[in-house]
Motif scaffolding. Structure first.
Motif, PDB file in Angstrom:
ATOM      1  N   TYR A 168      50.105  54.896  25.712  1.00 53.96           N
ATOM      2  CA  TYR A 168      50.287  54.124  27.263  1.00 53.96           C
ATOM      3  C   TYR A 168      48.727  52.941  27.819  1.00 53.96           C
ATOM      4  N   TYR A 169      48.185  52.403  26.620  1.00 53.37           N
ATOM      5  CA  TYR A 169      47.056  51.705  26.971  1.00 53.37           C
ATOM      6  C   TYR A 169      47.635  50.304  27.481  1.00 53.37           C
ATOM      7  N   ALA A 170      48.841  50.452  26.513  1.00 49.23           N
ATOM      8  CA  ALA A 170      49.213  49.163  26.531  1.00 49.23           C
ATOM      9  C   ALA A 170      49.750  47.913  28.269  1.00 49.23           C
ATOM     10  N   THR A 171      50.395  49.633  28.857  1.00 53.35           N
ATOM     11  CA  THR A 171      50.112  48.981  30.803  1.00 53.35           C
ATOM     12  C   THR A 171      49.076  48.785  31.238  1.00 53.35           C
ATOM     13  N   ASN A 172      48.075  50.033  30.770  1.00 49.31           N
ATOM     14  CA  ASN A 172      46.766  49.301  31.683  1.00 49.31           C
ATOM     15  C   ASN A 172      45.968  48.361  31.725  1.00 49.31           C
ATOM     16  N   ILE A 173      46.068  47.942  30.100  1.00 50.32           N
ATOM     17  CA  ILE A 173      45.774  46.319  29.155  1.00 50.32           C
ATOM     18  C   ILE A 173      46.828  45.333  29.669  1.00 50.32           C
ATOM     19  N   PHE A 174      47.960  45.344  30.421  1.00 55.50           N
ATOM     20  CA  PHE A 174      48.503  44.351  31.012  1.00 55.50           C
ATOM     21  C   PHE A 174      48.369  44.245  32.403  1.00 55.50           C
ATOM     22  N   ASN A 175      48.179  45.321  33.313  1.00 56.67           N
ATOM     23  CA  ASN A 175      48.298  45.322  34.340  1.00 56.67           C
ATOM     24  C   ASN A 175      46.626  44.937  34.606  1.00 56.67           C
ATOM     25  N   THR A 176      45.706  44.697  33.883  1.00 56.41           N
ATOM     26  CA  THR A 176      44.104  44.161  33.874  1.00 56.41           C
ATOM     27  C   THR A 176      44.007  43.339  33.680  1.00 56.41           C
ATOM     28  N   ALA A 177      44.809  42.653  32.907  1.00 56.55           N
ATOM     29  CA  ALA A 177      44.972  41.414  32.219  1.00 56.55           C
ATOM     30  C   ALA A 177      45.244  40.103  33.668  1.00 56.55           C
ATOM     31  N   GLU A 178      46.270  40.803  34.624  1.00 58.81           N
ATOM     32  CA  GLU A 178      47.156  40.470  35.230  1.00 58.81           C
ATOM     33  C   GLU A 178      45.774  39.803  36.213  1.00 58.81           C
ATOM     34  N   LYS A 179      45.770  41.172  36.458  1.00 60.39           N
ATOM     35  CA  LYS A 179      43.455  41.123  36.985  1.00 60.39           C
ATOM     36  C   LYS A 179      42.870  40.411  36.948  1.00 60.39           C
ATOM     37  N   VAL A 180      42.837  40.018  35.774  1.00 60.44           N
ATOM     38  CA  VAL A 180      41.756  39.407  35.643  1.00 60.44           C
ATOM     39  C   VAL A 180      41.842  37.385  35.579  1.00 60.44           C
ATOM     40  N   ILE A 181      43.073  37.131  35.516  1.00 62.37           N
ATOM     41  CA  ILE A 181      43.722  35.915  35.416  1.00 62.37           C
ATOM     42  C   ILE A 181      44.359  35.331  37.419  1.00 62.37           C
ATOM     43  N   GLU A 182      43.851  36.368  37.866  1.00 67.04           N
ATOM     44  CA  GLU A 182      44.158  36.086  39.151  1.00 67.04           C
ATOM     45  C   GLU A 182      42.270  35.942  40.042  1.00 67.04           C
ATOM     46  N   GLU A 183      41.235  37.288  38.888  1.00 68.83           N
ATOM     47  CA  GLU A 183      40.166  36.597  39.439  1.00 68.83           C
ATOM     48  C   GLU A 183      39.731  36.110  38.078  1.00 68.83           C
ATOM     49  N   ARG A 184      39.923  34.963  38.375  1.00 72.04           N
ATOM     50  CA  ARG A 184      39.115  34.579  36.436  1.00 72.04           C
ATOM     51  C   ARG A 184      36.966  34.300  36.653  1.00 72.04           C
ATOM     52  N   ASP A 185      36.847  34.234  37.406  1.00 66.88           N
ATOM     53  CA  ASP A 185      35.301  34.236  37.961  1.00 66.88           C
ATOM     54  C   ASP A 185      34.786  35.439  38.004  1.00 66.88           C
ATOM     55  N   TRP A 186      35.637  36.763  37.744  1.00 73.00           N
ATOM     56  CA  TRP A 186      35.140  38.104  37.664  1.00 73.00           C
ATOM     57  C   TRP A 186      34.486  38.350  37.270  1.00 73.00           C
ATOM     58  N   ALA A 187      33.570  38.158  35.631  1.00 72.79           N
ATOM     59  CA  ALA A 187      32.773  38.566  35.296  1.00 72.79           C
ATOM     60  C   ALA A 187      31.613  37.472  36.247  1.00 72.79           C
ATOM     61  N   GLU A 188      31.439  36.609  36.557  1.00 69.49           N
ATOM     62  CA  GLU A 188      30.457  35.679  36.802  1.00 69.49           C
ATOM     63  C   GLU A 188      29.946  36.883  38.685  1.00 69.49           C
ATOM     64  N   LYS A 189      30.995  37.407  39.024  1.00 62.19           N
ATOM     65  CA  LYS A 189      31.274  37.724  40.228  1.00 62.19           C
ATOM     66  C   LYS A 189      30.160  39.206  40.129  1.00 62.19           C
ATOM     67  N   VAL A 190      30.529  40.061  38.956  1.00 64.71           N
ATOM     68  CA  VAL A 190      29.901  41.758  38.458  1.00 64.71           C
ATOM     69  C   VAL A 190      28.670  41.089  38.141  1.00 64.71           C
ATOM     70  N   SER A 191      28.516  40.435  37.602  1.00 60.85           N
ATOM     71  CA  SER A 191      27.042  39.939  36.605  1.00 60.85           C
ATOM     72  C   SER A 191      25.547  39.668  37.896  1.00 60.85           C
ATOM     73  N   VAL A 192      26.661  39.832  39.287  1.00 57.30           N
ATOM     74  CA  VAL A 192      25.307  39.964  39.611  1.00 57.30           C
ATOM     75  C   VAL A 192      24.988  41.004  40.625  1.00 57.30           C
ATOM     76  N   MET A 193      25.709  41.397  40.693  1.00 59.73           N
ATOM     77  CA  MET A 193      25.628  43.038  41.358  1.00 59.73           C
ATOM     78  C   MET A 193      25.017  44.133  41.282  1.00 59.73           C
ATOM     79  N   ASP A 194      24.555  44.757  42.445  1.00 63.99           N
ATOM     80  CA  ASP A 194      24.194  46.185  42.210  1.00 63.99           C
ATOM     81  C   ASP A 194      24.920  46.841  41.568  1.00 63.99           C
ATOM     82  N   TYR A 195      23.963  47.486  40.464  1.00 62.46           N
ATOM     83  CA  TYR A 195      24.848  48.895  39.700  1.00 62.46           C
ATOM     84  C   TYR A 195      25.957  49.588  40.706  1.00 62.46           C
TER      85      TYR A 195
END
Length: 292
Positions: A168-195
């Motif tokens: 079942y990991y396949a579906t989760n990973i595929f959907n997360t990959a799609e999300k990451v493509i939509e929000e390419r700056d996700w890592a930069e965004k989350v790095s400065v958010m509070d906990y």
């Protein structure tokens, strides 16, 4: 023959390559004939430590300094908690253990597929994904496989990902990959958010639990204020640091929230490092490596 580069380590702050890589925090590193060999994204890296020198190939010195966070002053951490009887023992046993700075996508992919207890081996789920969807790499006559980026997973399709035998990991990973493509700056965004906002943001990705989000923040974005809590950490922390504590609410989520609050008050910006040392005090992989 592959050219070998070297880095002279700062002798004032400790670093142990063997302990750092044998603890299992980063995927797909293996020890062979005195060298560590690992695949990070599309690079096969070979490295070893001799006294205060690192010898390596497959990348440049800047990558090594950044990946192993060689500029982080462990001595400040050691000094601040030298009176903590548990951490004091951990400092002696695990001296030089550093939290590596993994690529955020690779870390996310690994944490989504790893077992609750960190595992090692050459055929875990992330390796199956790399073999099934990644690019073949040849290093010193041996085949390795790159970690596929979100775009590659998306282009390959869910059906191909399912052939990697990851359930079942396949579906989760595929959907997360799609999300990451939509929000390419996700890592930069989350790095400065509070906990809590950072955890909530990552938990919005399909298949990303709170603990996964916390590990990603700690192991790839240098958020050392993060204190991931799983069953092992909860039981250990309550037993050793909260003996006289009476919980107003029952249930693992309520207890975990209290553990995080106590850890934050006790360790502050060093919470993640404290957790990593406490987590690995009885790590069988480190003990086996030291014995060998």
């Amino acid at each position: 023959m592959t050219d070998i580069c070297t880095i002279d380590l700062n002798t004032k702050t400790p670093f142990s390559l063997d302990i750092t890589l044998s603890c299992g925090q980063a995927p797909r590193w293996e020890y062979s004939e005195g060298w560590w060999i690992g695949v990070v994204l599309e690079d096969v890296i070979k490295i070893r430590q001799t006294d205060n020198t690192l010898e390596f190939t497959g990348c440049d010195g800047e990558f090594i300094r950044d990946y192993f966070c060689l500029d982080y002053d462990l001595n400040e951490f050691y000094k601040k908690f030298s009176d903590d009887y548990l951490l004091k023992d951990a400092f002696e046993k695990l001296r030089g253990l550093r939290i590596v700075r993994q690529d955020p996508w690779e870390c996310l992919l690994f944490q989504m597929t790893v077992n609750k207890i960190r595992t090692k081996g050459d055929y875990d789920r992330i390796t199956r994904i790399a073999k099934g969807v990644g690019k073949e790499l040849i290093f010193e006559g041996r085949k390795y496989y790159s970690v596929p980026g979100a775009e590659i997973i998306s282009e390959s399709g869910l059906r191909t990902l399912k052939t990697c035998n990851i359930g079942y990991y396949a579906t989760n990973i595929f959907n997360t990959a799609e999300k990451v493509i939509e929000e390419r700056d996700w890592a930069e965004k989350v790095s400065v958010m509070d906990y809590e906002n950072a955890v909530a943001y990552l938990s919005g990705f399909k298949g990303v639990k709170r603990s996964v989000a916390e590990w990603v923040l700690l192991l790839s974005l240098k958020r050392y204020d993060i204190f991931p809590v799983d069953t092992h950490i909860r039981d250990f922390f309550v037993k050793n640091y909260m003996k006289d504590y009476h919980f107003s609410k029952t249930g693992s989520n309520a207890i975990d929230s209290t553990v995080r609050d106590v850890a934050d008050k006790k360790f502050g910006s060093y919470a993640g490092y404290a957790m990593e040392y406490l987590f690995n005090m009885n790590n069988e992989f480190i003990e086996d490596f030291i014995k060998s």
